[in-house]
Write an enzyme that holds these catalytic residues in place. Structure first.
Site, PDB file in Angstrom:
ATOM      1  CG  HIS A  69      -1.823   5.267  -0.672  1.00  0.00           C
ATOM      2  ND1 HIS A  69      -2.585   5.763   0.361  1.00  0.00           N
ATOM      3  CD2 HIS A  69      -2.651   4.463  -1.372  1.00  0.00           C
ATOM      4  CE1 HIS A  69      -3.813   5.260   0.285  1.00  0.00           C
ATOM      5  NE2 HIS A  69      -3.873   4.474  -0.746  1.00  0.00           N
ATOM      6  CG  HIS A  86      -8.277  -3.982  -2.262  1.00  0.00           C
ATOM      7  ND1 HIS A  86      -9.306  -3.121  -2.544  1.00  0.00           N
ATOM      8  CD2 HIS A  86      -7.242  -3.200  -1.832  1.00  0.00           C
ATOM      9  CE1 HIS A  86      -8.917  -1.873  -2.295  1.00  0.00           C
ATOM     10  NE2 HIS A  86      -7.673  -1.897  -1.873  1.00  0.00           N
ATOM     11  CD1 TRP A 121     -11.698  -6.421  -0.289  1.00  0.00           C
ATOM     12  CD2 TRP A 121      -9.826  -6.040   0.869  1.00  0.00           C
ATOM     13  NE1 TRP A 121     -11.519  -5.063  -0.192  1.00  0.00           N
ATOM     14  CE2 TRP A 121     -10.384  -4.798   0.503  1.00  0.00           C
ATOM     15  CE3 TRP A 121      -8.624  -6.039   1.607  1.00  0.00           C
ATOM     16  CZ2 TRP A 121      -9.803  -3.572   0.848  1.00  0.00           C
ATOM     17  CZ3 TRP A 121      -8.048  -4.831   1.959  1.00  0.00           C
ATOM     18  CH2 TRP A 121      -8.624  -3.614   1.580  1.00  0.00           C
ATOM     19  NE  ARG A 162      -4.320   1.673   1.618  1.00  0.00           N
ATOM     20  CZ  ARG A 162      -4.877   2.635   2.355  1.00  0.00           C
ATOM     21  NH1 ARG A 162      -4.421   2.895   3.559  1.00  0.00           N
ATOM     22  NH2 ARG A 162      -5.894   3.327   1.884  1.00  0.00           N
TER      23      ARG A 162
END
Ligand code: CCH
Length: 286
Positions: free
Chosen positions: A38, A162, A178, A34
């Site tokens: 990002h 995810h 998830w 992540r």
């Protein structure tokens, strides 16, 4: 301290820190993926601003963006690697860490090239609000990812990340993972999206998400509104179906698109040398 440019040594040390028994599901891997995403996903194609160059998340304007809540954990995990290999830029380290983490969690090999600078060019700083909001739908996803230059297919492929990690109530407000094994890269996210019935749930904090509970599972699984938008949108859905049925194809497409993601805003010549990292204050090296 390793020899400048010894990326194999850096990769080894990133791989060695992934196991974190006290953290989340026992791995730093998902939060590192992540961080790579990002740091790169603020890119705007039209104005050529944002992106991983500059490692802007070190500073409050970008690091304190609520969209980046929790990513300080990823940056702290990587400090020991930076201390040992001080020649590597943060911008390279953060993107490389995501690439190494995907591979170590049984995902595909992703091509990665060095050369990002830590020099902060004020004219390239992204405003807040460039990262996606999980509470929204297909229009929002397209607005965000078209701005970076991705197609509908590429958006779906990237969303397959995810399969890793989880949502934290104290970071995004959403809650849960998830898939049942969130530290192993696979296409389960797509398979569950298609095969389970997802029920709307409003959490105690007022946040709306979708959940499914299997009798034999350890915890309730979740999907964000943006995840399920991939299912209801007629242009996204065929790609969800393809990736659910063809893991090899998903791995190949994910690897290509993630490599594109971490290159956003990095200009190279034919030999791969970075052209827009000339301000060497941040320890640029070729
Ligand atoms: Fe994501 N993501 N993401 N995501 N994401 C969250 C967690 C992870 C959205 C929202 C969220 C991508 C696209 C999107 C990861 C990788 C990628 C969370 C929970 C939200 C919310 C954060 C928390 O609470 O800690 C939305 C919206 C979109 C697109 O519309 C893409 C693209 C990627 C990478 C290629 C990973 C990995 C996580 C797990 C992080 C962790 O800490 O476990």
């Amino acid at each position: 301290m390793s020899k400048s440019g010894d990326y194999a040594a850096v990769r080894k040390d990133i791989a060695a820190l992934l196991k974190q028994p006290e953290y989340d599901d026992g791995s730093a891997g998902p939060v590192l993926v992540r961080l790579a995403w990002h740091s790169s996903g603020t890119y705007d194609h039209d104005t050529d601003t944002g992106g991983s160059n500059g490692a802007g998340m070190r500073y409050e304007t970008e690091g304190g963006d609520p969209a980046n809540a929790g990513l300080q954990h990823a940056r702290v995990f990587l400090e020991s690697v930076k201390a040992k290999h001080s020649w590597i830029t943060y911008a390279d380290l953060w993107t490389l860490a995501g690439v190494v983490a995907v591979k170590e969690m049984d995902g595909p090999e992703i091509k990665w090239k060095a050369g990002r600078t830590d020099y902060v060019d004020d004219s390239k700083l992204p405003p807040r609000g460039r990262l996606p909001d999980g509470a929204q739908g297909a229009d929002h996803i397209r607005f965000i990812f078209y701005r970076m230059g991705f197609s509908d297919q590429e958006i779906v492929a990237l969303s397959g990340a995810h399969n890793l990690g989880r949502c934290h109530s104290d970071r995004s407000g959403f809650h849960g993972a998830w898939v049942n094994n969130p530290t192993r890269f696979s296409n389960t996210y797509f398979r569950l999206m298609l095969s389970r019935s997802w029920k709307e749930k409003v959490l105690d904090n007022g946040v709306r998400q979708f959940v499914h509970y299997d009798e034999d599972a350890e915890e309730e699984l979740m999907m964000l509104p943006t995840d399920l938008a991939l299912l209801s949108d007629p242009s996204f859905r065929p790609w969800v179906e393809l990736y659910a049925n063809d893991k090899e194809r998903f791995f190949a497409d994910f690897a290509r698109v993630f490599a594109k993601l971490v290159e956003l805003g990095i200009e190279r010549d034919a030999t791969g040398k970075v052209l827009n990292a000339d301000n060497m204050l941040g320890g640029y090296h070729s």
